[in-house]
Design an enzyme around this catalytic site. Structure first.
Site, mmCIF file in Angstrom:
data_model
loop_
_atom_site.group_PDB
_atom_site.id
_atom_site.type_symbol
_atom_site.label_atom_id
_atom_site.label_comp_id
_atom_site.label_asym_id
_atom_site.label_seq_id
_atom_site.Cartn_x
_atom_site.Cartn_y
_atom_site.Cartn_z
ATOM 1 N N TYR A 296 22.316 -120.158 16.904
ATOM 2 C CA TYR A 296 22.512 -121.570 16.941
ATOM 3 C C TYR A 296 22.308 -122.056 15.310
ATOM 4 O O TYR A 296 23.150 -122.968 15.038
ATOM 5 C CB TYR A 296 21.536 -122.015 17.902
ATOM 6 C CG TYR A 296 21.832 -123.556 18.189
ATOM 7 C CD1 TYR A 296 23.400 -123.836 18.782
ATOM 8 C CD2 TYR A 296 21.055 -124.723 18.099
ATOM 9 C CE1 TYR A 296 23.713 -125.257 19.217
ATOM 10 C CE2 TYR A 296 21.561 -126.020 18.429
ATOM 11 C CZ TYR A 296 22.597 -126.382 18.945
ATOM 12 O OH TYR A 296 23.032 -127.671 19.263
ATOM 13 N N CYS B 139 23.443 -134.883 18.170
ATOM 14 C CA CYS B 139 23.324 -133.670 18.317
ATOM 15 C C CYS B 139 23.284 -132.625 16.816
ATOM 16 O O CYS B 139 22.435 -131.832 16.648
ATOM 17 C CB CYS B 139 24.397 -132.940 19.306
ATOM 18 S SG CYS B 139 24.150 -133.312 20.889
ATOM 19 N N HIS B 140 24.507 -133.002 16.042
ATOM 20 C CA HIS B 140 24.548 -132.180 14.813
ATOM 21 C C HIS B 140 24.749 -133.258 13.784
ATOM 22 O O HIS B 140 25.193 -132.933 12.791
ATOM 23 C CB HIS B 140 25.740 -131.218 15.025
ATOM 24 C CG HIS B 140 25.539 -130.180 16.085
ATOM 25 N ND1 HIS B 140 26.083 -130.451 17.418
ATOM 26 C CD2 HIS B 140 24.644 -129.038 16.484
ATOM 27 C CE1 HIS B 140 25.747 -129.493 18.291
ATOM 28 N NE2 HIS B 140 24.764 -128.766 17.726
ATOM 29 N N GLY B 141 24.423 -134.482 13.864
ATOM 30 C CA GLY B 141 24.460 -135.517 12.810
ATOM 31 C C GLY B 141 26.070 -135.793 12.414
ATOM 32 O O GLY B 141 26.144 -135.786 11.152
#
Lengths: 430, 175
Positions: A296, B139-141
């Site tokens: 991940y 979540c991932h910006g």
């Protein structure tokens, strides 16, 4: 059929009757009784047996959980809570299963570290390594599917994020994702099929494990010195020596996993997964299971969607070709003074990647993930081929017995008078 | 019996058998694969009508359409100006604000981040709205602007605009 084939004779007539029709008894005697194991194998070599036992435990506890689980978006979460509160020993089944999954990965990671450090993936065990990587892939798929089933917030959003990885594929991605989900987003169709697949994949794993074990039995186990068995003095029979050793390892493992199951069953669980799935609210911070976190971290370290997905899958795919990237003929890192340190660096790096994979992808963590990513791929593509080329390995012992002769002669200072080496050949240095 | 023609016949028989077998297998597998696609009732998911008369300027609501969140926002003057000022050619997924709205003050978006499918923050007053004052995916910006366009972060595309129409001044039909 060949009536003249040699049939093994036993004292017990029932065994004889079976053996004549299906030579299964002599098979077990050959593969698990008299099977020669290198006598220098340490406890690292017990992790294959531990993994097998864990697989069986997971299948058994899973079947009993399935008897009380309902794969429906409206009922899944409640059925898991019912297992925890109302079903007799349901809590035990579930904690065995959820923590068993984590321990399964711990064991398999140690098993892989063992294979990498001692060069078990090299000739003639390449196919064995490939089957092992395949098992690892199946395990990751199975654990991901299983994590979806309790239908908590992490289940739902983990499934959303992972299935969206497929939408990164150009042209067919979006359609492929919809086909996998059976809907336009993660929903009941998804949960249903994930349950069906989560139930069947462990049996596929079991089959591949069978091939994996059969393959290792052809050329025998590797050992810490990475040299072949040359005479009978180099080996001990599996029964009783290695069986007893594996049993002791199993007892230690039982203590470890029981401690977690009974005293910290939620240590490795995410709090958010005790909140029922809500398609309209994303948790502030989605974390994967820790055992998938290194991959991940690689996914998030890349600022491009398709690039991240490709590198993440590439990180696993690269393992398949490791036997051909490593050009050194010396198996064990104990005899490779340079590569040894890069190998240990690889393990540490993997750990660091896992650590930052659990944290938000920003600032320093993102930088660390990117450095880790570079080392991960650099290790395979540059360090492994290059070091194999320039490194001068240490002198290998003549034989496995010779290792002991040397150790003993060093201890008693008796030189050649220790245990006589049965190896008569000249040092071939492999 | 001449050898050559015989071999040709053999080849033909082999090839046609294998071909027929392959086509037959594919025809057998197809229904199984197709059964995993969205079912008819899933496809038939209807449209949703939303009353927008109660939404104040600057306010935003979330409704559910085909299982996904849809954002409906009544934009303020500054937000509209900010969205219009951007040169489309500077963007990752070039689109003018005018292409994304039917009426300037109403912005309708599928609230699903185009990176990995999380629901971006920015609907509530207290939410983080990101560097471009629109939406921010935790979540991932990924940062989206006041037109829902991707400005920063890993997402490749702007937030989707669902098919919708104004039935009258106070009702939107989505789908």
């Amino acid at each position: 059929m060949d009536q003249n084939r040699k049939v093994h004779k036993f004292k017990n007539p029932v065994l004889n009757w079976i053996e004549f029709r299906l030579p299964i008894i002599s098979y077990f005697k050959k593969e698990y009784g008299d099977y020669p194991m290198p006598k220098n194998c340490n406890y690292f070599w017990s992790f294959g047996a531990l993994a097998t036992i864990t697989l069986v435990t997971m299948i058994v506890s899973g079947i009993f959980l399935a008897m009380n689980y309902t794969p429906h978006t409206e009922m899944a979460f409640d059925s898991v809570e019912r297992i925890m509160r109302d079903v007799n020993y349901g809590w035990l089944m579930r904690y065995i299963h959820s923590n068993g999954a984590a321990f399964f990965f711990i064991i398999v990671y140690i098993h892989i570290v063992r294979a990498m450090y001692f060069g078990s993936y090299k000739y003639p065990r390449e196919l064995n390594w490939i089957l092992g990587v395949f098992i690892f892939l199946l395990m990751m798929a199975t654990s991901f599917l299983g994590y979806t089933l309790p239908w908590g917030q992490m289940s739902y959003w983990g499934a959303t994020v992972i299935t969206n990885l497929f939408s990164a594929i150009p042209i067919i991605g979006e359609g492929l994702k919809t086909w996998l989900l059976g809907d336009y987003n993660v929903g009941n169709a998804t949960l249903n099929r994930f349950f069906a697949l989560h139930y069947v994949l462990p049996f596929v794993i079991f089959g591949v494990v069978g091939l994996h074990v059969a393959a290792v039995h052809v050329h025998g186990s590797n050992n810490p010195d990475g040299i072949d068995i040359k005479t009978k003095n180099d080996s001990v029979n599996f029964f009783p020596y290695m069986l007893i050793k594996d049993t002791i390892a199993m007892c230690a493992f039982g203590v470890a996993i029981s401690t977690v199951i009974f005293f910290g069953p939620n240590l490795m669980a995410e709090v958010d997964n005790y909140i029922p799935a809500d398609p309209l609210v994303t948790p502030a911070h989605i974390v994967p299971n820790w055992y998938l976190a290194p991959f991940y971290a690689i996914l998030r370290a890349v600022p491009d969607k398709l690039g991240g997905v490709l590198l993440m899958f590439g990180a696993i795919a690269i393992l398949f070709v490791l036997p051909w990237l490593d050009r050194s003929k010396v198996r064990s890192c104990n005899y490779r003074p340079i590569y040894k340190w890069f190998m240990m660096g690889f393990f540490v790096n993997f750990f660091v990647l896992g650590y930052v994979g659990m944290l938000p992808a920003e600032g320093l963590y993102l930088l660390i993930a990117r450095v880790g990513l570079l080392y991960y791929f650099g290790f395979f593509f540059i360090i492994t081929p290059f070091v194999g080329w320039i490194e001068k390995p240490n002198k290998l012992p003549l034989s496995i017995s010779d290792v002991y002769a040397k150790n003993i002669s060093q201890k008693i200072g008796g030189g050649e008078k220790g245990i006589p080496s049965p190896a008569m050949q000249k040092d071939t240095n492999l | 019996m001449a050898k050559k023609p015989d071999n040709k016949r053999r080849d033909f028989l082999q090839l046609s058998t294998v071909t027929l077998g392959a086509v037959g297998t594919a025809a057998f597998i197809w229904p199984f694969l197709k059964s995993m696609s969205p079912a008819e009732d899933t496809l038939a998911a209807g449209s949703t009508e939303v009353d927008i008369s109660t939404i104040e300027e600057g306010q935003s609501i979330t409704i559910k359409w085909r299982g996904k969140p849809v954002f409906i926002k009544k934009r303020t003057k500054q937000e509209i100006d900010a969205a219009k000022m951007v040169q489309a050619s500077d963007l990752r997924d070039p689109q003018d604000d005018a292409e994304r709205v039917q009426k300037e003050e109403w912005l309708v978006l599928v609230g699903v981040c185009t990176h990995l499918g999380c629901v971006p923050l920015g609907q509530k007053i207290s939410d983080m709205k990101g560097e471009y004052d629109g939406w921010y995916c935790p979540c991932h910006g990924s940062h989206y602007d006041t037109s829902g366009r991707i400005r920063k972060g890993p997402a490749p595309k702007n937030l989707d605009v669902p098919p919708y129409s104004f039935l009258n001044d106070t009702t939107i039909k989505i789908g």
